[in-house]
Design a protein around this motif. Structure first.
Motif, PDB file in Angstrom:
ATOM      1  N   PRO A  25       0.826  -1.208   0.000  1.00 51.03           N
ATOM      2  CA  PRO A  25       0.000   0.000   0.000  1.00 51.03           C
ATOM      3  C   PRO A  25       0.862   1.260   0.000  1.00 51.03           C
ATOM      4  O   PRO A  25       1.962   1.270   0.525  1.00 51.03           O
ATOM      5  CB  PRO A  25      -0.796  -0.121   1.316  1.00 51.03           C
ATOM      6  CG  PRO A  25      -0.759  -1.583   1.656  1.00 51.03           C
ATOM      7  CD  PRO A  25       0.563  -2.074   1.142  1.00 51.03           C
ATOM      8  N   ASP A  28       1.970   7.197   3.542  1.00 50.99           N
ATOM      9  CA  ASP A  28       1.321   8.470   3.811  1.00 50.99           C
ATOM     10  C   ASP A  28       2.106   9.601   3.140  1.00 50.99           C
ATOM     11  O   ASP A  28       3.242   9.414   2.704  1.00 50.99           O
ATOM     12  CB  ASP A  28       1.244   8.681   5.318  1.00 50.99           C
ATOM     13  CG  ASP A  28       0.151   7.821   5.933  1.00 50.99           C
ATOM     14  OD1 ASP A  28      -0.914   8.353   6.213  1.00 50.99           O
ATOM     15  OD2 ASP A  28       0.379   6.612   6.093  1.00 50.99           O
ATOM     16  N   PRO A  35      -1.577   6.133   9.142  1.00 49.09           N
ATOM     17  CA  PRO A  35      -2.632   5.123   8.989  1.00 49.09           C
ATOM     18  C   PRO A  35      -2.710   4.477   7.610  1.00 49.09           C
ATOM     19  O   PRO A  35      -3.197   3.349   7.486  1.00 49.09           O
ATOM     20  CB  PRO A  35      -3.908   5.919   9.297  1.00 49.09           C
ATOM     21  CG  PRO A  35      -3.454   7.026  10.187  1.00 49.09           C
ATOM     22  CD  PRO A  35      -2.087   7.401   9.681  1.00 49.09           C
ATOM     23  N   ALA A  36      -2.220   5.156   6.574  1.00 52.48           N
ATOM     24  CA  ALA A  36      -2.275   4.578   5.235  1.00 52.48           C
ATOM     25  C   ALA A  36      -1.057   3.721   4.915  1.00 52.48           C
ATOM     26  O   ALA A  36      -0.967   3.160   3.829  1.00 52.48           O
ATOM     27  CB  ALA A  36      -2.401   5.695   4.197  1.00 52.48           C
ATOM     28  N   THR A  37      -0.140   3.612   5.865  1.00 48.63           N
ATOM     29  CA  THR A  37       1.112   2.881   5.631  1.00 48.63           C
ATOM     30  C   THR A  37       1.017   1.456   6.164  1.00 48.63           C
ATOM     31  O   THR A  37       0.584   1.234   7.297  1.00 48.63           O
ATOM     32  CB  THR A  37       2.285   3.572   6.355  1.00 48.63           C
ATOM     33  OG1 THR A  37       2.289   4.958   6.030  1.00 48.63           O
ATOM     34  CG2 THR A  37       3.611   2.943   5.949  1.00 48.63           C
ATOM     35  N   THR A  38       1.449   0.502   5.351  1.00 48.11           N
ATOM     36  CA  THR A  38       1.632  -0.878   5.804  1.00 48.11           C
ATOM     37  C   THR A  38       3.087  -1.261   5.564  1.00 48.11           C
ATOM     38  O   THR A  38       3.548  -1.295   4.416  1.00 48.11           O
ATOM     39  CB  THR A  38       0.710  -1.861   5.075  1.00 48.11           C
ATOM     40  OG1 THR A  38      -0.650  -1.541   5.374  1.00 48.11           O
ATOM     41  CG2 THR A  38       0.990  -3.298   5.529  1.00 48.11           C
ATOM     42  N   ASN A 273       8.285   1.592   1.147  1.00 50.67           N
ATOM     43  CA  ASN A 273       7.964   2.502   2.251  1.00 50.67           C
ATOM     44  C   ASN A 273       9.226   2.829   3.041  1.00 50.67           C
ATOM     45  O   ASN A 273       9.249   2.747   4.271  1.00 50.67           O
ATOM     46  CB  ASN A 273       6.921   1.866   3.175  1.00 50.67           C
ATOM     47  CG  ASN A 273       5.596   1.620   2.494  1.00 50.67           C
ATOM     48  OD1 ASN A 273       4.884   2.558   2.145  1.00 50.67           O
ATOM     49  ND2 ASN A 273       5.269   0.358   2.286  1.00 50.67           N
TER      50      ASN A 273
END
Length: 356
Positions: A25, A28, A35-38, A273
């Motif tokens: 995903p 951020d 919250p948008a980070t995995t 990420n």
């Protein structure tokens, strides 16, 4: 050779297929953890994964909202080589050993900003441009107290004295790290003069008891050999000794010569990420997080400002820990630079000696 090519192709297909089926995903804004980070975290599996979840991941999620996806691979270096070469990296954090962090820094692992870490609180030579040491562990000599009574082993030389202390010795046969050093010290080499290692001399010393050695294919097999009384003496990792004792072992440590090593968390090249992963790495180095991980795992923080005597180790975890208490003999670091440069050659000699 054909088999080797097929194996490499299979690994490549698996990695690329995994990447094609679904990329990580998006991070951020500005790459920060949110919250948008995995974050995809490669770990050693089993209990170790649970310890990392509780000590590092869950608190990091509470602070940032970032989530984690844990994966386990026994051949993670091979997989990373395939990912990086194909520019299809799907992992963000990797748990790796000292010499591998040094050996592959810049090739498989991203550089980090060392100014964000307390590098003055770790021993010289334990950092790289890609890593800072997190936790340390040791290769400890131990013996079965139900077998040796009265006259008991007290030095590393006794591991090689099968006349006074008869019985099988067991250690993990997959790596010579720590075993070679122990053999050399038992043969008269001073602990501060070990490197460069005289591998021929070490193997000659080990040959004197080769018929009494059980080369275990895994650390679990080491545990089984000791609990089942197939072996009465061992050189193995201190964390494993605590597990063996918890499983019915009747062992005592020998504090004469002990070698230690460390693990690091690193970010693989091309991590989707990377910025958030580097935040997570900085988080793992915070003293309270390291202490929690240490209490769970039986490992010990490398940072000098974390007193291991203040960590709530289990009774057996403390019993076999050379970094807790006093009077633990000589505890020497396995030279990560030397092993990074020579591990392939030494391992080849080690394997040939085992089967020869």
């Amino acid at each position: 050779m054909r088999t080797k090519h097929l194996l490499v192709a299979a690994v490549a297909s698996t990695v690329l297929a995994t990447a094609a089926c679904g990329s990580a995903p998006a991070a951020d804004p500005a790459g920060t953890a949110g919250p948008a980070t995995t974050i995809t975290w490669q770990t050693t599996g089993g209990d170790a994964t649970e310890y990392e979840k509780k000590a590092f991941q869950e608190p990091f999620t509470a602070r940032t909202g970032a989530k984690f996806d844990n994966v386990t691979s026994l051949n993670y270096i091979s997989q990373l080589l395939t990912m990086v070469e194909a520019q299809k990296t799907i992992w963000d954090v990797v748990h790796t050993g000292s010499y591998l962090a040094k050996q592959y820094c810049g090739r498989l692992f991203e550089s980090i900003d060392l100014s964000k870490y307390k590098t003055d609180l770790v021993p010289p030579g334990t950092t790289t441009d890609c890593s800072v040491p997190a936790v340390k562990y040791a290769t400890v000599m131990a013996y079965d107290t139900t077998v040796y009574k009265g006259t008991v082993p007290t030095s590393i030389k006794d591991f090689f004295d099968t006349r006074t202390f008869p019985g099988k010795r067991v250690f993990f046969g997959g790596t010579p790290r720590g075993i070679v050093e122990a053999a050399l010290v038992a043969d008269g080499v001073a602990p501060d003069r070990l490197y460069p290692l005289d591998v021929t001399r070490a193997l000659a010393k080990l040959s004197t008891i080769k018929q009494d050695i059980i080369f275990a294919p895994s650390f679990t097999a080491v545990q089984q050999s000791l609990v089942n009384k197939q072996a009465t003496m061992t050189l193995t990792l201190n964390g494993r000794l605590g597990i063996i004792q918890d499983s019915g072992g009747t062992l005592a440590p020998v504090w004469d010569f002990t070698s230690w090593d460390f693990d690091s968390f690193v970010v693989p090249k091309g991590s989707p990420n990377a910025a958030a992963a580097k935040q997570a790495l900085e988080f793992t180095q915070e003293p309270e997080n390291l202490k929690k991980y240490a209490a769970l795992s039986g490992l010990t923080p490398v940072r000098s400002d974390v007193d291991p005597n203040t960590i709530e180790f289990s009774t057996n975890g403390k019993l076999f820990n050379p970094f807790v208490g006093q009077g633990k003999g000589t505890v020497s670091l396995l030279d990560p630079t030397y092993w990074a440069q020579n591990s392939t050659d030494i391992t080849q000699k080690w394997t040939a000696w085992q089967v020869g």
